[in-house]
Every structure is written in C-alpha cells, then in structure tokens.
Design an enzyme around this catalytic site. Structure first.
Site, mmCIF file in Angstrom:
data_model
loop_
_atom_site.group_PDB
_atom_site.id
_atom_site.type_symbol
_atom_site.label_atom_id
_atom_site.label_comp_id
_atom_site.label_asym_id
_atom_site.label_seq_id
_atom_site.Cartn_x
_atom_site.Cartn_y
_atom_site.Cartn_z
ATOM 1 N N SER A 1 4.161 1.390 8.358
ATOM 2 C CA SER A 1 3.859 2.726 7.835
ATOM 3 C C SER A 1 3.162 3.583 8.878
ATOM 4 C CB SER A 1 2.980 2.609 6.585
ATOM 5 O OG SER A 1 3.653 1.911 5.563
ATOM 6 N N ARG A 2 2.447 2.951 9.788
ATOM 7 C CA ARG A 2 1.698 3.704 10.802
ATOM 8 C C ARG A 2 2.579 4.208 11.939
ATOM 9 N NH1 ARG A 2 -2.234 -0.083 8.917
ATOM 10 N NH2 ARG A 2 -4.164 0.969 8.299
ATOM 11 N N HIS B 1 9.453 -3.382 3.624
ATOM 12 C CA HIS B 1 9.064 -3.596 2.232
ATOM 13 C C HIS B 1 10.283 -3.906 1.361
ATOM 14 C CE1 HIS B 1 5.665 -0.898 3.591
ATOM 15 N NE2 HIS B 1 4.989 -1.894 3.051
ATOM 16 N N LYS C 1 5.705 -11.360 7.543
ATOM 17 C CA LYS C 1 5.091 -12.131 8.615
ATOM 18 C C LYS C 1 4.541 -11.257 9.735
ATOM 19 C CE LYS C 1 7.670 -16.457 7.963
ATOM 20 N NZ LYS C 1 8.555 -17.454 8.616
ATOM 21 N N LYS C 2 4.798 -9.952 9.700
ATOM 22 C CA LYS C 2 4.214 -9.084 10.726
ATOM 23 C C LYS C 2 2.700 -9.183 10.703
ATOM 24 C CE LYS C 2 3.942 -4.565 10.222
ATOM 25 N NZ LYS C 2 2.514 -4.206 10.486
ATOM 26 N N ASP C 3 2.127 -9.203 9.502
ATOM 27 C CA ASP C 3 0.688 -9.400 9.347
ATOM 28 C C ASP C 3 0.416 -10.903 9.274
ATOM 29 O OD1 ASP C 3 -0.174 -6.567 9.082
ATOM 30 O OD2 ASP C 3 1.132 -6.644 7.334
ATOM 31 N N MET D 1 0.836 -1.201 0.000
ATOM 32 C CA MET D 1 0.000 0.000 0.000
ATOM 33 C C MET D 1 0.872 1.254 0.000
ATOM 34 S SD MET D 1 -3.539 -0.718 2.004
ATOM 35 C CE MET D 1 -2.942 -0.531 3.663
ATOM 36 N N ASN E 1 4.126 3.921 0.911
ATOM 37 C CA ASN E 1 4.826 4.454 2.076
ATOM 38 C C ASN E 1 5.879 3.438 2.522
ATOM 39 O OD1 ASN E 1 4.306 5.359 5.495
ATOM 40 N ND2 ASN E 1 5.275 6.612 3.926
ATOM 41 N N LEU E 2 6.734 3.076 1.580
ATOM 42 C CA LEU E 2 7.638 1.946 1.753
ATOM 43 C C LEU E 2 8.725 2.219 2.780
ATOM 44 C CD1 LEU E 2 8.076 0.911 -1.993
ATOM 45 C CD2 LEU E 2 6.321 0.199 -0.358
#
EC number: 6.3.2.1
Length: 294
Positions: free
Chosen positions: A188-189, A37, A150-152, A30, A32-33
C-alpha cells in the site's frame, strides 16, 4: 457480501455458520487493497467455506512519527474488490469498537525475542500493537484458518508463535509475496513513491536476490554480505534500516543447525519504508564448519 461495524453482530452470524459445520478463513488487512491482498482472499476461498476479511488501520502499531494519518483509506474500492472475489463478510470497525477503553488501558500481547529484532528494533512497540490487534480480531472471528502474506516475514513468524504459545486452534497460512513485473513487492505504501523513486525501488529485491545467489554459490561470510548489500542500497538511493541474514525459523543468527535462511531488508526510499525478503534452503551436505556465524 455483508459488512459489519460491530464485532458482536459478526460474531453472532459466524456462530450460526459454525453450528452448521462450515469452516471459516480470515484475512485481516488495513485496507487500500492491492493484488497481494486479493491473492490472500483467493487462498482463503480455496481453504474454507466462509471467508471473512477485516479492514482496520490499527493505531496501536504506529509510532509517534509514522504515517497513521496519511495511511491510504479506500473503503469503497476495497469493498468492490472483496465483493468481486466472493468474500462473505467484512468487518470494518472503528477505533472505539476495538479499543473501547482507549489504547492506554489496553492489555498488550507481547511475543518475546521475535519482536525485539529487525523491524522491532527500529519500531518499538510495533509488534505488540500487531499481536494485540490480531488476537482481538481472532477472538471476534474465531476462524479455523487465518491467511497472511510472507512479505511481512517477521510479522508472520510472530503470529505463528503467538498462536502456538496461546493454544489458539487456528491454522496460520503464509502466502508468497505478490510482486510487480519488475520484482517490487506490492505494498500500500508504494503509492507514495515518486516516479523516480518507483524506478529505483526494484533494487531492493534485486539486492536480496544477489545476496541469496552469493550464499547459494558458497559465499558464507554473512556479515560481509550484509555490509556490502547495505552499502549497495545506500548507493542506489535508499536509507537502509537493516539488511540481515537470519535463521528462517528463529530469526536469530545462522548456526550449524540452520536448515533454511531468510534474508530480510527494510529501507526508506523517500517517505515510504519498504520491506522485502527472500529465503534459501541450505544444502545438508554443505561444510558447516565454514559457516560464518554472526
């Protein structure tokens, strides 16, 4: 690197690459690398002849009160990073390209069981949005390999099952979570954290590690651990959505057949919602009769 806004144009170029026998690795993002990433891009480069990335902030996976409009968009910087890493093609479609008839009329891909728990319980419709857009992107790119972080963890599990269930000939590869020096998972957050919140944020990962260490040392009352760690996060300044010990394969409660566990957490720290996880392979010689199943 060539950038495409029209999926048909990219598909035509990739078809020629496939005809010449080249393999394709795909990294959907999405934007905002960050370094996380970039690690995905590097893994893709190792595994295939052609690397395709996409940048698409998918509105279908955002809830009514979530941060769709404020989600950071940094296309120029992202393109520079992708070019530096040797990415061959970038797909950068607009919403109308992906959802030409609007999202209300879009066929949805739903992965049952895995989508209804953890993040899915607190974000209804989120994983249907993820599975749907990933399916559409897979149809456009038709990769041999797709790379995810793997974070998600729950998202990765859902995509793996979706690909298996729908007989997609794609090898899904998970890459270990990229972290800052203090252990905070890159996201990104993270840019929305204040200086004070940023100093607190590594406590999420530390709490996960402490839970894993306790289990590794034989503490098997998982509910008690979940409750303790949830309170620890609250005390540190988080607003936890969940802190849960699960079977790493099924994302259901740990049973006597569980070979690997995953400990997952999601918590708000001010405006940003942070997620993280750690895993632990259970000792086969462990006394399963002592396991607490919840």
């Amino acid at each position: 690197m060539k950038t495409f806004s029209k999926s048909s144009h990219l598909r035509n170029v990739l078809a020629k690459n496939k005809l010449s026998g080249k393999t394709i690795a795909f990294v959907p993002t999405m934007g905002n690398l960050h370094e996380g990433h970039i690690q995905l891009m590097r893994q893709a480069k190792k595994m295939a002849d052609i690397v395709v990335a996409s940048i698409f902030v998918n509105p279908l996976q955002f809830g009514a009160n979530e941060d769709l409009e404020s989600y950071p968009r940094t296309l120029s910087a992202d393109k520079e990073k992708l070019f530096t890493e040797g990415v061959d093609y970038l797909l950068f479609p607009d919403v109308e390209e992906i959802y030409p008839e609007g999202m209300d009329k879009q066929t949805l891909i739903v992965v049952p069981a895995l989508s209804d728990t953890l993040c899915g319980a607190n974000r209804p419709g989120h994983f249907a949005g993820v599975a749907t857009v990933v399916t559409k992107l897979f149809q456009i790119v038709q990769p041999d390999i797709a790379i995810f972080g793997k974070k998600d963890y729950q998202q990765l599990a859902i995509i793996e099952k979706m690909v298996k269930d729908l007989c997609m000939p794609i090898n899904i590869v998970g890459v270990e979570t990229a972290r800052d020096v203090d252990g905070l998972a890159l996201s990104s957050r993270n840019g929305f954290l204040t200086e004070e919140q940023r100093s607190i944020a590594p406590a999420l990962h530390q709490t996960l590690l402490e839970c894993r260490d306790a289990i590794a040392c034989g503490f098997d009352s998982y509910q008690a651990l979940e409750d303790y760690c949830t309170e620890a996060l609250k005390h540190a300044g988080f607003e936890p959505d969940y802190f849960s010990v699960r079977d790493a394969e099924t994302l259901q409660a740990v049973t006597c057949d569980t070979e690997e566990i995953v400990i997952l957490a999601a918590a708000k720290l001010g405006k940003p919602r942070l997620i993280d996880n750690v895993t632990l392979t259970l000792n086969p010689s462990q006394d399963w009769g002592m396991l607490a199943v919840h």
